[in-house]
Design a protein around this motif. Structure first.
Motif, PDB file in Angstrom:
ATOM      1  N   VAL A   1     -12.674   8.623  -3.462  1.00  0.00           N
ATOM      2  CA  VAL A   1     -13.422   8.056  -4.597  1.00  0.00           C
ATOM      3  C   VAL A   1     -13.874   6.642  -4.234  1.00  0.00           C
ATOM      4  O   VAL A   1     -13.058   5.773  -3.927  1.00  0.00           O
ATOM      5  CB  VAL A   1     -12.567   8.043  -5.875  1.00  0.00           C
ATOM      6  CG1 VAL A   1     -13.385   7.476  -7.040  1.00  0.00           C
ATOM      7  CG2 VAL A   1     -12.077   9.448  -6.208  1.00  0.00           C
ATOM      8  N   ARG A   2     -15.191   6.451  -4.263  1.00  0.00           N
ATOM      9  CA  ARG A   2     -15.753   5.131  -3.937  1.00  0.00           C
ATOM     10  C   ARG A   2     -15.545   4.180  -5.123  1.00  0.00           C
ATOM     11  O   ARG A   2     -15.857   4.552  -6.263  1.00  0.00           O
ATOM     12  CB  ARG A   2     -17.253   5.242  -3.684  1.00  0.00           C
ATOM     13  CG  ARG A   2     -17.670   6.248  -2.630  1.00  0.00           C
ATOM     14  CD  ARG A   2     -19.174   6.394  -2.671  1.00  0.00           C
ATOM     15  NE  ARG A   2     -19.694   7.364  -1.735  1.00  0.00           N
ATOM     16  CZ  ARG A   2     -19.911   8.646  -2.021  1.00  0.00           C
ATOM     17  NH1 ARG A   2     -19.613   9.132  -3.217  1.00  0.00           N
ATOM     18  NH2 ARG A   2     -20.423   9.458  -1.119  1.00  0.00           N
ATOM     19  N   PRO A   3     -15.082   2.965  -4.844  1.00  0.00           N
ATOM     20  CA  PRO A   3     -14.894   2.013  -5.954  1.00  0.00           C
ATOM     21  C   PRO A   3     -16.228   1.344  -6.323  1.00  0.00           C
ATOM     22  O   PRO A   3     -16.438   0.162  -6.060  1.00  0.00           O
ATOM     23  CB  PRO A   3     -13.886   1.018  -5.389  1.00  0.00           C
ATOM     24  CG  PRO A   3     -14.076   1.077  -3.916  1.00  0.00           C
ATOM     25  CD  PRO A   3     -14.618   2.428  -3.562  1.00  0.00           C
TER      26      PRO A   3
ATOM     27  N   LYS B   1     -20.618   0.910   0.182  1.00  0.00           N
ATOM     28  CA  LYS B   1     -20.956   0.066   1.338  1.00  0.00           C
ATOM     29  C   LYS B   1     -19.819  -0.850   1.799  1.00  0.00           C
ATOM     30  O   LYS B   1     -20.069  -1.985   2.221  1.00  0.00           O
ATOM     31  CB  LYS B   1     -22.181  -0.782   0.992  1.00  0.00           C
ATOM     32  CG  LYS B   1     -23.409   0.059   0.661  1.00  0.00           C
ATOM     33  CD  LYS B   1     -24.673  -0.753   0.769  1.00  0.00           C
ATOM     34  CE  LYS B   1     -25.888   0.134   0.784  1.00  0.00           C
ATOM     35  NZ  LYS B   1     -26.396   0.511  -0.511  1.00  0.00           N
ATOM     36  N   GLY B   2     -18.590  -0.356   1.707  1.00  0.00           N
ATOM     37  CA  GLY B   2     -17.446  -1.200   2.086  1.00  0.00           C
ATOM     38  C   GLY B   2     -17.539  -1.782   3.488  1.00  0.00           C
ATOM     39  O   GLY B   2     -17.142  -2.927   3.713  1.00  0.00           O
ATOM     40  N   SER B   3     -18.080  -1.023   4.438  1.00  0.00           N
ATOM     41  CA  SER B   3     -18.106  -1.504   5.833  1.00  0.00           C
ATOM     42  C   SER B   3     -18.956  -2.759   5.976  1.00  0.00           C
ATOM     43  O   SER B   3     -18.630  -3.637   6.779  1.00  0.00           O
ATOM     44  CB  SER B   3     -18.683  -0.450   6.778  1.00  0.00           C
ATOM     45  OG  SER B   3     -18.150   0.782   6.517  1.00  0.00           O
TER      46      SER B   3
ATOM     47  N   ASP C   1       0.848  -1.191   0.000  1.00  0.00           N
ATOM     48  CA  ASP C   1       0.000   0.000   0.000  1.00  0.00           C
ATOM     49  C   ASP C   1       0.889   1.248   0.000  1.00  0.00           C
ATOM     50  O   ASP C   1       1.952   1.263   0.611  1.00  0.00           O
ATOM     51  CB  ASP C   1      -0.921   0.011   1.232  1.00  0.00           C
ATOM     52  CG  ASP C   1      -2.003   1.064   1.103  1.00  0.00           C
ATOM     53  OD1 ASP C   1      -3.120   0.712   0.701  1.00  0.00           O
ATOM     54  OD2 ASP C   1      -1.717   2.243   1.377  1.00  0.00           O
ATOM     55  N   ASN C   2       0.386   2.275  -0.697  1.00  0.00           N
ATOM     56  CA  ASN C   2       1.157   3.523  -0.829  1.00  0.00           C
ATOM     57  C   ASN C   2       0.785   4.539   0.236  1.00  0.00           C
ATOM     58  O   ASN C   2       0.559   5.715  -0.070  1.00  0.00           O
ATOM     59  CB  ASN C   2       0.928   4.108  -2.223  1.00  0.00           C
ATOM     60  CG  ASN C   2      -0.557   4.251  -2.515  1.00  0.00           C
ATOM     61  OD1 ASN C   2      -1.389   4.125  -1.619  1.00  0.00           O
ATOM     62  ND2 ASN C   2      -0.913   4.512  -3.757  1.00  0.00           N
ATOM     63  N   GLU C   3       0.693   4.079   1.485  1.00  0.00           N
ATOM     64  CA  GLU C   3       0.309   4.944   2.615  1.00  0.00           C
ATOM     65  C   GLU C   3      -1.055   5.584   2.389  1.00  0.00           C
ATOM     66  O   GLU C   3      -1.257   6.760   2.682  1.00  0.00           O
ATOM     67  CB  GLU C   3       1.372   6.000   2.901  1.00  0.00           C
ATOM     68  CG  GLU C   3       2.701   5.365   3.280  1.00  0.00           C
ATOM     69  CD  GLU C   3       3.690   6.354   3.866  1.00  0.00           C
ATOM     70  OE1 GLU C   3       3.407   6.925   4.920  1.00  0.00           O
ATOM     71  OE2 GLU C   3       4.748   6.546   3.237  1.00  0.00           O
TER      72      GLU C   3
HETATM   73  C1  LIG Z   1     -17.097  10.435   1.302  1.00  0.00           C
HETATM   74  C2  LIG Z   1     -17.305   8.954   1.427  1.00  0.00           C
HETATM   75  C3  LIG Z   1     -18.194   8.447   2.370  1.00  0.00           C
HETATM   76  C4  LIG Z   1     -18.383   7.072   2.516  1.00  0.00           C
HETATM   77  N1  LIG Z   1     -19.191   6.602   3.517  1.00  0.00           N
HETATM   78  C5  LIG Z   1     -19.335   5.268   3.685  1.00  0.00           C
HETATM   79  C6  LIG Z   1     -20.115   4.744   4.766  1.00  0.00           C
HETATM   80  O1  LIG Z   1     -20.655   5.471   5.585  1.00  0.00           O
HETATM   81  N2  LIG Z   1     -20.234   3.396   4.869  1.00  0.00           N
HETATM   82  C7  LIG Z   1     -19.614   2.538   4.009  1.00  0.00           C
HETATM   83  O2  LIG Z   1     -19.739   1.329   4.166  1.00  0.00           O
HETATM   84  N3  LIG Z   1     -18.867   3.012   2.978  1.00  0.00           N
HETATM   85  C8  LIG Z   1     -18.719   4.342   2.808  1.00  0.00           C
HETATM   86  N4  LIG Z   1     -17.955   4.817   1.785  1.00  0.00           N
HETATM   87  C9  LIG Z   1     -17.419   3.854   0.815  1.00  0.00           C
HETATM   88  C10 LIG Z   1     -16.182   3.160   1.352  1.00  0.00           C
HETATM   89  O3  LIG Z   1     -15.204   4.123   1.587  1.00  0.00           O
HETATM   90  C11 LIG Z   1     -15.700   2.128   0.329  1.00  0.00           C
HETATM   91  O4  LIG Z   1     -16.721   1.199   0.055  1.00  0.00           O
HETATM   92  C12 LIG Z   1     -14.495   1.325   0.844  1.00  0.00           C
HETATM   93  O5  LIG Z   1     -13.734   2.090   1.714  1.00  0.00           O
HETATM   94  C13 LIG Z   1     -13.630   0.841  -0.296  1.00  0.00           C
HETATM   95  O6  LIG Z   1     -12.553   0.127   0.245  1.00  0.00           O
HETATM   96  P1  LIG Z   1     -11.405  -0.495  -0.663  1.00  0.00           P
HETATM   97  O7  LIG Z   1     -10.488  -1.194   0.261  1.00  0.00           O
HETATM   98  O8  LIG Z   1     -12.005  -1.235  -1.787  1.00  0.00           O
HETATM   99  O9  LIG Z   1     -10.675   0.766  -1.339  1.00  0.00           O
HETATM  100  P2  LIG Z   1      -9.716   1.881  -0.636  1.00  0.00           P
HETATM  101  O10 LIG Z   1     -10.174   2.191   0.724  1.00  0.00           O
HETATM  102  O11 LIG Z   1      -9.647   3.014  -1.595  1.00  0.00           O
HETATM  103  O12 LIG Z   1      -8.333   1.162  -0.535  1.00  0.00           O
HETATM  104  C14 LIG Z   1      -7.451   0.950  -1.615  1.00  0.00           C
HETATM  105  C15 LIG Z   1      -6.031   1.141  -1.132  1.00  0.00           C
HETATM  106  O13 LIG Z   1      -5.128   0.789  -2.182  1.00  0.00           O
HETATM  107  C16 LIG Z   1      -4.116   1.778  -2.295  1.00  0.00           C
HETATM  108  N5  LIG Z   1      -3.599   1.748  -3.676  1.00  0.00           N
HETATM  109  C17 LIG Z   1      -4.290   1.945  -4.823  1.00  0.00           C
HETATM  110  N6  LIG Z   1      -3.483   1.819  -5.896  1.00  0.00           N
HETATM  111  C18 LIG Z   1      -2.242   1.541  -5.411  1.00  0.00           C
HETATM  112  C19 LIG Z   1      -0.962   1.316  -6.025  1.00  0.00           C
HETATM  113  N7  LIG Z   1      -0.783   1.330  -7.353  1.00  0.00           N
HETATM  114  N8  LIG Z   1       0.103   1.046  -5.221  1.00  0.00           N
HETATM  115  C20 LIG Z   1      -0.038   1.005  -3.871  1.00  0.00           C
HETATM  116  N9  LIG Z   1      -1.222   1.216  -3.235  1.00  0.00           N
HETATM  117  C21 LIG Z   1      -2.313   1.486  -4.000  1.00  0.00           C
HETATM  118  C22 LIG Z   1      -4.865   3.065  -1.949  1.00  0.00           C
HETATM  119  O14 LIG Z   1      -4.020   4.148  -1.646  1.00  0.00           O
HETATM  120  C23 LIG Z   1      -5.716   2.590  -0.775  1.00  0.00           C
HETATM  121  O15 LIG Z   1      -5.005   2.645   0.449  1.00  0.00           O
HETATM  122  C24 LIG Z   1     -17.713   6.184   1.643  1.00  0.00           C
HETATM  123  C25 LIG Z   1     -16.818   6.690   0.708  1.00  0.00           C
HETATM  124  C26 LIG Z   1     -16.606   8.055   0.592  1.00  0.00           C
HETATM  125  C27 LIG Z   1     -15.617   8.568  -0.421  1.00  0.00           C
END
Ligand SMILES: Cc1cc2nc3c(=O)[nH]c(=O)nc-3n(C[C@H](O)[C@H](O)[C@H](O)COP(=O)(O)OP(=O)(O)OC[C@H]3O[C@@H](n4cnc5c(N)ncnc54)[C@H](O)[C@@H]3O)c2cc1C
Length: 343
Positions: free
Chosen positions: A289-291, A318-320, A33-35
């Motif tokens: 940015v939500r995925p 809905k990641g949680s 992870d890139n911090e």
């Molecule tokens: C404003 C906002 C409000 C939200 N509220 C809610 C809520 O109330 N409840 C809920 O369930 N969800 C909520 N969400 C959605 C939730 O944030 C996501 O569903 C979830 O966090 C996605 O998790 P992820 O692990 O897939 O992605 P991320 O959390 O984005 O994690 C991906 C990680 O990979 C790293 N990465 C990416 N590319 C590289 C690379 N090339 N090299 C190294 N590292 C890399 C990133 O830096 C990051 O740390 C919200 C989102 C936003 C933006």
């Protein structure tokens, strides 16, 4: 050169959950992870809300997802000794007779009754803080996960154990051999799972998948001696610890970056001013940015041409709630060869 069983890209809630399940199985893994440079998880309120939207509809699969998530977060808390899960019911304000009738109809429905209550009175004393509304409903069983605390706790643990690698991965550095996946000449593993959130749109192995990312923004505000219940009055005003509250959020598909937009800040502040009666101070303004995916469903896939590569993504809004259940399923796909579900 590090040799491991599985490499995970991304330590958001998706990658962290996968790491947790691999760890429980005694699997050796590394997580890159890139911090959290592109993190969505760090910007989220972490709400798990069983009944959502203007029509008060149950979230997809919530009867299964919610108890599973609660169990897993509790186990994680116990295993790491940190409290990041909060049982926080949601007060949903009702403004007119139609909304009251719709709410009442849901309460009559046996599929919904266990999640909903109705109040004519200010049971939680919220009208000390917000402008009074006609009435309010309560959503029962909702959770709020302090995702920054959860992620930070696992990051520290896995850094100490040498499992977390700080690095920006360049996809060009990934080479898929017959038996191993190699990253430069630094790391090799039998398998690699991409859980990099919305940046997957740049992933040459998986960018054919139906991603549809959506930016969101939130204000972090301070209210002294405020409320502990979660309030949904046009915006979510979610207590996140101390005197701090998370207030958001918007939906924007055109600006896929982590830069807070001053216009959105103004919009959120104007809305907040019309909701809150109490004084507040803006502490921060965050964006992520939500995925999301086109069909609003998670992605669990094995690469059709390179079977050692997998994608775990599409947590959307809905990641949680999705990550615990589907990371567990993804673990079974990767370790036990179970068929990946197609949504
Ligand atoms: C404003 C906002 C409000 C939200 N509220 C809610 C809520 O109330 N409840 C809920 O369930 N969800 C909520 N969400 C959605 C939730 O944030 C996501 O569903 C979830 O966090 C996605 O998790 P992820 O692990 O897939 O992605 P991320 O959390 O984005 O994690 C991906 C990680 O990979 C790293 N990465 C990416 N590319 C590289 C690379 N090339 N090299 C190294 N590292 C890399 C990133 O830096 C990051 O740390 C919200 C989102 C936003 C933006």
């Amino acid at each position: 050169m590090t040799n491991t069983e599985i490499i995970i890209l991304g330590q958001g809630i998706a990658g962290t959950m996968l790491g947790y399940f691999f760890e429980n199985e005694g699997i050796d893994f590394r997580i890159i992870d890139n911090e959290h440079k592109y993190s969505s998880s760090l910007k989220a309120a972490g709400n798990i809300n069983p009944v959502t939207g203007r029509r008060y509809v149950k979230s997809w699969m919530i009867d299964d997802l919610l108890p599973f998530a609660e169990k897993v977060y509790l186990e994680m808390e116990q295993s790491i000794g940190v409290n990041f899960m909060h049982r926080r019911n949601i007060i949903r304000t009702l403004h007119n007779i139609k909304q009251e009738n719709d709410w009442a109809a849901r309460i009559q429905d046996p599929e919904y009754s266990r999640y909903l209550k109705f109040y004519n009175e200010d049971v939680y004393g919220i009208y000390e803080f917000i402008q009074p509304t006609l009435s309010a409903g309560e959503i029962i069983g909702a959770l709020q996960i302090n995702l920054p605390l959860l992620l930070q706790s696992y990051r520290t643990k896995w850094l100490d154990q040498g499992k977390l690698i700080h690095r920006e991965l360049d996809y060009a550095d990934v080479r898929v051999g017959d038996k191993y996946v190699h990253i430069d000449s630094d790391i090799s593993a039998a398998k690699m799972v991409f859980a990099e959130g919305y940046k997957a749109i740049e992933n040459p192995f998986f960018n054919h998948l139906p991603f549809d990312p959506v930016k969101g923004e939130a204000l972090i505000i301070k209210i002294e001696n405020g409320f502990t219940i979660n309030i949904r009055e046009r915006l979510f005003i979610t207590p996140i610890g101390g005197d701090l509250y998370w207030v958001g959020s918007g939906y924007d598909k055109n600006h896929l970056n982590q830069i807070p937009d001053p216009e959105v800040r103004l919009k959120l502040t104007t809305q907040l001013d019309s909701i809150l009666k109490t004084k507040y101070e803006i502490i921060d303004h965050v964006a992520g940015v939500r995925p999301s995916t086109k069909n609003r469903r998670p992605i669990l896939v094995q690469h059709p041409e390179f079977p050692s590569l997998y994608a775990f993504n599409g947590m959307g809004t809905k990641g949680s709630s999705l990550a615990p259940y589907f990371a567990h399923m993804m673990k079974e796909v990767i370790l036990d060869g179970k068929e990946a579900p197609l949504f």
